[in-house]
Design an enzyme around this catalytic site. Structure first.
Site, PDB file in Angstrom:
ATOM      1  N   LEU A  75       0.900  -1.221  -0.056  1.00 45.02           N
ATOM      2  CA  LEU A  75      -0.074   0.041  -0.101  1.00 45.02           C
ATOM      3  C   LEU A  75       0.658   1.223  -0.160  1.00 45.02           C
ATOM      4  CD1 LEU A  75      -2.845  -1.072   2.447  1.00 45.02           C
ATOM      5  CD2 LEU A  75      -2.687  -1.171  -0.054  1.00 45.02           C
ATOM      6  N   CYS A  76       2.156   1.009  -0.224  1.00 40.74           N
ATOM      7  CA  CYS A  76       2.939   2.303  -0.351  1.00 40.74           C
ATOM      8  C   CYS A  76       2.828   2.818  -1.702  1.00 40.74           C
ATOM      9  CB  CYS A  76       4.436   1.813  -0.205  1.00 40.74           C
ATOM     10  SG  CYS A  76       4.696   1.724   1.509  1.00 40.74           S
ATOM     11  N   HIS A  77       2.963   4.028  -1.736  1.00 39.80           N
ATOM     12  CA  HIS A  77       2.891   4.948  -3.096  1.00 39.80           C
ATOM     13  C   HIS A  77       4.342   4.994  -3.772  1.00 39.80           C
ATOM     14  CE1 HIS A  77      -0.670   6.745  -0.813  1.00 39.80           C
ATOM     15  NE2 HIS A  77      -0.911   7.131  -2.118  1.00 39.80           N
ATOM     16  N   MET A 113       8.773   4.965   5.169  1.00 41.20           N
ATOM     17  CA  MET A 113       8.749   3.255   4.581  1.00 41.20           C
ATOM     18  C   MET A 113      10.019   3.190   3.837  1.00 41.20           C
ATOM     19  SD  MET A 113       6.546   1.952   6.251  1.00 41.20           S
ATOM     20  CE  MET A 113       6.950   0.377   5.600  1.00 41.20           C
ATOM     21  N   GLU A 114      10.244   4.180   3.068  1.00 40.10           N
ATOM     22  CA  GLU A 114      11.452   3.988   2.284  1.00 40.10           C
ATOM     23  C   GLU A 114      12.666   4.155   3.136  1.00 40.10           C
ATOM     24  OE1 GLU A 114       8.410   4.812  -0.326  1.00 40.10           O
ATOM     25  OE2 GLU A 114       9.034   5.974   1.650  1.00 40.10           O
ATOM     26  N   ASP A 128      23.674 -11.370   4.480  1.00 40.40           N
ATOM     27  CA  ASP A 128      24.016 -12.305   3.188  1.00 40.40           C
ATOM     28  C   ASP A 128      25.343 -12.396   2.864  1.00 40.40           C
ATOM     29  OD1 ASP A 128      23.294 -13.811   1.002  1.00 40.40           O
ATOM     30  OD2 ASP A 128      23.798 -12.005  -0.279  1.00 40.40           O
TER      31      ASP A 128
END
Length: 162
Positions: A75-77, A113-114, A128
Site C-alpha cells: 500500500l506504499c505509494h 517506509m523508504e 547475506d
C-alpha cells in the site's frame, strides 16, 4: 494520532488518497543494527570478507531498497525520491554495525517506509555477505528516528521518548 488510514469504512485495505495533499519537502531518517561475532566484525572492519566490500555493497543495496519500497510494501505509494544517503557505523563494543538511512522527496506523502526499507535491506545484505562465517547475526532496533515535512509536522524519536 488518528485511526488506521489504510482501511476503508468496511475494513478493506486500500491505498490512501493523497491527491488533495500539498506537496512539501519530506525527510525521514531510520536506523538499525546488526550484531555479530567479533571475528565477523573484524572481517568487515578489515575489508577481508570473501564476498568483497561488505559495506560498499550493502550501501548500494540499501539505496536500491529505498527505490523499490512500493514494489515490496503493497500500500506504499511509488515516490520520486530526491535523495537517499546511507551510512554505516562500526561499533566495536557490540560488536556490530549500525546503518542510518536518510531519504528525501518533494511530494504528498512521507518517506518513512523508504528509510526503513533502506536500513533493512542494507542490514540484510551485510547478513547475506557474512552468513557463511556467522549465521547467528541479529538484526535489531530498526526504527524511524526522525521525520520532517507534511501536514503532521516534524517528529523525532528523542522528542517522543520524553
Amino acid at each position: 494520532m488518528s485511526g488506521l488510514t489504510h482501511f476503508d469504512a468496511a475494513g478493506h485495505a486500500h491505498m490512501v488518497d493523497v491527491g488533495g495533499k500539498q506537496e512539501t519537502q519530506r525527510v525521514a531518517v531510520a536506523r538499525g543494527t546488526i550484531r555479530m561475532l567479533p571475528a565477523t566484525f573484524a572481517l568487515i572492519r578489515d575489508g577481508k570478507a570473501k564476498k568483497g566490500d561488505v559495506l560498499g555493497v550493502a550501501r548500494i543495496a540499501a539505496i536500491q531498497g529505498a527505490k523499490r519500497t512500493a514494489d515490496l510494501i503493497p500500500l506504499c505509494h511509488p515516490l520520486a525520491l530526491t535523495r537517499v544517503a546511507v551510512d554505516f557505523e562500526l561499533d566495536d563494543a557490540l560488536p556490530g554495525v549500525h546503518c542510518v538511512a536518510q531519504v528525501e522527496t518533494f511530494g504528498r506523502t512521507g518517506v518513512e517506509m523508504e528509510a526503513l526499507t533502506a536500513v533493512q535491506v542494507g542490514l540484510l545484505t551485510v547478513y547475506d555477505m557474512c552468513k557463511a562465517v556467522d549465521r547467528g547475526m541479529v538484526i535489531t532496533d530498526v526504527s524511524v528516528r526522525e521525520k520532517r515535512g507534511g501536514k503532521s509536522g516534524d517528529w523525532t524519536a528523542e522528542d517522543a521518548a520524553g
